[in-house]
Enzyme design. Structure first.
Site, mmCIF file in Angstrom:
data_model
loop_
_atom_site.group_PDB
_atom_site.id
_atom_site.type_symbol
_atom_site.label_atom_id
_atom_site.label_comp_id
_atom_site.label_asym_id
_atom_site.label_seq_id
_atom_site.Cartn_x
_atom_site.Cartn_y
_atom_site.Cartn_z
ATOM 1 N N CYS A 192 37.217 26.141 53.320
ATOM 2 C CA CYS A 192 37.184 24.666 53.185
ATOM 3 C C CYS A 192 36.536 24.101 52.092
ATOM 4 O O CYS A 192 36.955 23.181 51.305
ATOM 5 C CB CYS A 192 36.659 24.197 54.437
ATOM 6 S SG CYS A 192 34.896 24.494 54.684
ATOM 7 N N ASP A 217 42.140 15.921 53.604
ATOM 8 C CA ASP A 217 41.952 17.333 53.821
ATOM 9 C C ASP A 217 42.899 18.291 53.420
ATOM 10 O O ASP A 217 44.051 18.161 54.080
ATOM 11 C CB ASP A 217 41.538 17.418 55.487
ATOM 12 C CG ASP A 217 40.703 18.731 55.583
ATOM 13 O OD1 ASP A 217 40.521 19.723 54.817
ATOM 14 O OD2 ASP A 217 39.998 18.552 56.647
ATOM 15 N N HIS A 266 32.352 21.682 57.739
ATOM 16 C CA HIS A 266 33.743 21.614 57.370
ATOM 17 C C HIS A 266 33.505 20.568 56.145
ATOM 18 O O HIS A 266 33.048 19.591 56.163
ATOM 19 C CB HIS A 266 34.618 21.120 58.379
ATOM 20 C CG HIS A 266 36.042 21.106 57.857
ATOM 21 N ND1 HIS A 266 36.757 22.175 57.052
ATOM 22 C CD2 HIS A 266 37.222 19.991 57.809
ATOM 23 C CE1 HIS A 266 37.884 21.972 56.862
ATOM 24 N NE2 HIS A 266 38.011 20.678 57.276
#
Length: 412
Positions: free
Chosen positions: A225, A308, A285
């Site tokens: 991530c 994202d 995250h």
């Protein structure tokens, strides 16, 4: 005496058309109209033999690499008698200094950080042990902008109208940085086996990743991530979109759209029923915020938007997420596009413990405060730290209150 006009012809794409906005013909010193293409002589030297020509592009200009031709046109019959093809390309990107551009950012200190700063920090660890990774975004390095243009070509193909808006461009970026969609930049890997690539923990910046992708045209192995987010920050800043990497601690992954994280237990054994658990909560995250107006949403929902690139769930059949208005996430308006329910759940989902009782019924207990802690980004230089300096890192800025209200506050 034959008289001539000089015209400038800007073109983008393989089959430029005036009707599609991919071919633009400009006569010098036409009347300047705000928000429209314009070209004019700014300065003459050596008796008019040398001229400086200024060109204005509209704030919603197609982002990309434009070709330029100079045409010598007869005033008598309007025929082109000579054409000069300028050897270099013109790179047109978004402009956060322009008030009419959707990415306009008024504060100079914020622009310096979120557009111009080529280094930064990305936060990881746990909510009780926050650590900073120094990251080289390198948006001004060789080949980076060309790689970004390559990605736009891959993502939009011949649909150039989508490249006018940071809304559609940022959404496309969130898809193109992962290789799940149309051979994007990075392969995600959480297995621990990275023998045929680079471990995600070894990357210290975006430049090597983008350069390798640009040269090989193949997805780079491997990312997690924070690597996806670091690359997104580089791509957005290179294209003129203000962007920051954001870390959410105790981040929820809601797999079914319920905006709850369901954990199942057996009353008799006290053990978790892992086979029934589809949702999860990660230590942390990392995703991105991008800055833009949102004329497609009701008034007030512009500003920071979450995107994202980590491939988690599909959106419209593609692994991408956002842009979702932070204000919409904060007030719980999950009907607004894009992917607001999913990102809302990451920071504000309720954790429900389901216990299977001896008689087969289920007893539930609710925890509303577990998810979404210490949401962090790098603080812009010159911007005071709210609530005093972080004990972890003086550069860390806690932006939790931009994503959610304190627990216990009722919203009407």
């Amino acid at each position: 005496m034959v008289k001539y006009d000089v015209k400038l012809l800007f073109e983008i794409g393989g089959f430029p058309k005036p009707t599609k906005g991919t071919s633009v013909s400009l006569s010098l010193n036409d009347k300047q109209v705000p928000g429209r293409w314009w070209a004019g002589v700014k300065e003459k030297k050596e008796g008019g033999m040398v001229c400086t020509i200024g060109v204005m592009t509209p704030p919603d200009c197609i982002v990309g690499k434009w070709k330029l031709k100079l045409l010598l046109v007869s005033k008598a019959d309007k025929q082109t008698v000579s054409t000069y093809v300028y050897p270099d390309l013109f790179y047109i990107i978004f402009n956060p200094w322009c008030k009419e551009d959707l990415v306009y950012m008024e504060d100079e200190l914020l622009r310096n950080e979120y557009v111009l700063n080529d280094t930064g920090k990305i936060y990881c660890g746990t909510s009780k042990d926050i650590r900073a990774k120094v990251w080289n975004f390198g948006q001004f390095e060789d080949n980076v902008l060309d790689c970004c243009m390559l990605l736009l070509n891959k993502g939009f193909k011949t649909k150039y109208a989508g490249r006018k808006s940071p809304i559609s461009v940022s959404r496309k970026i969130s898809a193109l940085v992962n290789e799940q969609n149309d051979a994007g930049v990075l392969v995600g890997n959480w297995s621990g086996d990275y023998d045929d690539g680079t471990s995600p923990t070894k990357w210290v910046g975006s430049v090597r990743i983008l350069e390798q992708y640009y040269k090989t045209k193949k997805a780079v192995k491997y990312g997690q991530c924070w690597v996806f987010s670091g690359v997104v920050t580089t791509v957005c800043r290179a294209l003129g979109i203000p962007c920051r990497s954001v870390t959410n601690f105790k981040s929820a992954h809601d797999s079914d759209g319920s905006i709850t994280i369901d954990k199942h237990w057996d009353y008799n054994t006290g053990k978790s029923l892992d086979e029934m658990d589809e949702d999860s909560i990660w230590n942390f995250h990392v995703w991105n915020d991008v800055w833009m107006a949102r004329p497609d949403l009701p008034s007030g929902f512009g500003g920071w938007q979450a995107i994202d690139a980590t491939p988690q769930e599909t959106s419209d059949g593609v692994y991408c997420a956002g842009p979702a208005s932070l204000l919409a996430i904060r007030v719980g308006n999950v009907t607004l596009p894009y992917d607001t329910p999913f990102i809302y759940a990451e920071v504000n989902a309720d954790r429900i413990h389901w216990t299977k009782m001896p008689d087969g019924t289920w007893l539930s207990t609710l925890d509303k405060e577990y998810v979404g802690k210490k949401i962090s980004t790098k603080r812009p230089k010159g911007i005071p730290q709210q609530g005093g300096l972080s004990r972890v890192d003086e550069d860390r800025q806690d932006i939790t209150n931009t994503y959610k209200f304190e627990e216990g506050i009722e919203i009407y």
